[in-house]
Enzyme design. Structure first.
Site, PDB file in Angstrom:
ATOM      1  N   SER A  27       1.105   4.694  -4.143  1.00  0.00           N
ATOM      2  CA  SER A  27       1.978   3.709  -4.052  1.00  0.00           C
ATOM      3  C   SER A  27       2.651   3.440  -5.487  1.00  0.00           C
ATOM      4  CB  SER A  27       1.560   2.495  -3.444  1.00  0.00           C
ATOM      5  OG  SER A  27       2.271   1.582  -3.511  1.00  0.00           O
TER       6      SER A  27
ATOM      7  N   TYR B 166      -4.445  -4.395  -3.730  1.00  0.00           N
ATOM      8  CA  TYR B 166      -3.930  -3.352  -3.119  1.00  0.00           C
ATOM      9  C   TYR B 166      -3.573  -2.006  -3.969  1.00  0.00           C
ATOM     10  CZ  TYR B 166      -0.410  -0.102  -0.733  1.00  0.00           C
ATOM     11  OH  TYR B 166       0.343   0.933  -0.158  1.00  0.00           O
TER      12      TYR B 166
ATOM     13  N   LYS C 105      -5.221   1.948  -4.295  1.00  0.00           N
ATOM     14  CA  LYS C 105      -4.751   3.215  -4.501  1.00  0.00           C
ATOM     15  C   LYS C 105      -5.216   3.882  -5.664  1.00  0.00           C
ATOM     16  CE  LYS C 105      -2.567   2.902  -0.353  1.00  0.00           C
ATOM     17  NZ  LYS C 105      -2.943   3.902   0.574  1.00  0.00           N
TER      18      LYS C 105
END
Ligand code: UDP
Length: 332
Positions: free
Chosen positions: A121, A145, A149
């Site tokens: 991402s 988040y 990743k």
């Protein structure tokens, strides 16, 4: 099936991007095999290839499925993917995304997988010093988040190097729109993404909350790079092919064009001919002001070009998907 190119495991194939990737894989001659725990995905979105219900953290079951389907490649989409939720529930995000990745990697090693494409991402870049963002930009995420990743990328790189797995890290920007043929949609429950919420507000749904209007951007709202989900899906197929003769890839997948929240609202109003009711709300924790891709490397390495990512097509396909869902819901 003899004319097919072989089976490819698609974790999260019942989700938004994964289901579009299954369609693209099928069109390219692969047989997608969806592994999904259906925590957020939809069984009826699995329309190309077999489905098996399994959680990524169940290493044995995942390894067994990879072996049974004789898959040598994996596209890994299965993950929790809301920035705001990751700030509120970091433990759940580390468990599902990092725990899931570790378990899946063990299964891949056990089953002899040779190619692995990872859904990473732009959130891994945090607040970039310069925009557009190229792949040399330091990865310095500002929310859990994004950190899951980065950890996923690092775990994959280490395990892949040791076990001779070729891998692609695809850092994508904001996936949006829906299948241009109308066969798939974006369906999140609850929906948190800007495009579907803006369309719903135009169609008479609740007012859109604009998260932050005091960012350092021309109109004060956040700027994002919206890439059509079908373009993203084709990027995955192209990366999978490229791994046949390259051991590693790290690529941004974006359109290269940024739109502010207010510009998205205007595009939805243009398409629907109706006002998007909105209210200004505080900033959402974890949101950088501006994320726009430099798509040059993906273009050079994969020949990757966006074909559906102009804002008109994104809004049109997103609106059509939403309208047909609401029509189905009213029939049911
Ligand atoms: N956004 C907003 N209102 C909403 C949902 C999103 O203003 O109800 C903004 C959000 O702050 C971000 C952009 O829209 O700047 C895109 O957010 P989205 O949740 O769609 O994707 P993300 O960037 O989190 O992947």
């Amino acid at each position: 099936m003899s004319d097919r190119r072989g089976a490819v495991i698609v974790t999260g194939g019942a989700g938004f991007i994964g289901s579009h990737a299954c369609k693209a894989l099928d069109a390219a001659g692969w047989t997608p095999v969806t592994l999904d725990n259906l925590s957020t995905g939809h069984r009826d979105a699995v329309r190309w290839g077999p489905f098996e219900k399994v959680d990524m953290r169940d290493t044995e079951h995942v390894a067994d499925a990879i072996s049974r389907f004789e898959a040598s490649a994996v596209l890994h989409f299965a993950a929790s993917a809301y920035v705001g939720e990751s700030v509120e529930r970091p433990d759940a995000y580390y468990d599902n995304n990092v725990g899931g990745m570790l378990s899946l990697l063990k299964a891949c090693v056990a089953a002899g997988v040779t190619r692995f494409v990872f859904s990473s991402s732009c959130a891994t870049y945090g607040v970039p010093a310069t925009v557009p963002i190229d792949e040399a930009t330091p990865q310095s995420p500002i929310n859990p988040y994004g950190r899951t990743k980065v950890m996923g990328e690092q775990m994959l790189a280490d395990v892949a190097r040791q076990h001779g797995i070729s891998y692609a890290l695809l850092r994508y920007f904001n996936a949006a729109g829906a299948d241009p043929d109308g066969e798939l949609a974006e369906r999140h429950d609850p929906e948190t993404h800007l495009l579907p919420l803006a369309v719903r507000a135009a169609l008479g749904g609740p007012a859109l909350r604009v998260f932050g209007s005091d960012y350092e951007t021309p109109d004060g709202t956040c700027i994002r790079d919206y890439i059509h989900v079908t373009d993203l899906a084709h990027g995955h197929v192209a990366a999978l092919d490229a791994l046949a003769d390259r051991p590693t890839l790290a690529l941004n997948l974006g359109s290269g064009t940024g739109y502010s929240v207010l510009q998205i609202i205007e595009a939805v109003e243009r398409h629907t001919g109706r006002a998007v009711r909105r209210e200004l709300a505080p900033r959402r924790p974890g949101d950088p002001a501006m994320l726009v891709a430099d798509p040059a490397r993906a273009r050079a390495v994969l020949g990757f070009e966006c074909r559906h990512s102009d804002i008109t097509t994104i809004v049109r396909t997103a609106a059509r998907a939403l309208e047909s869902q609401e029509a189905n819901a009213s029939i049911a």
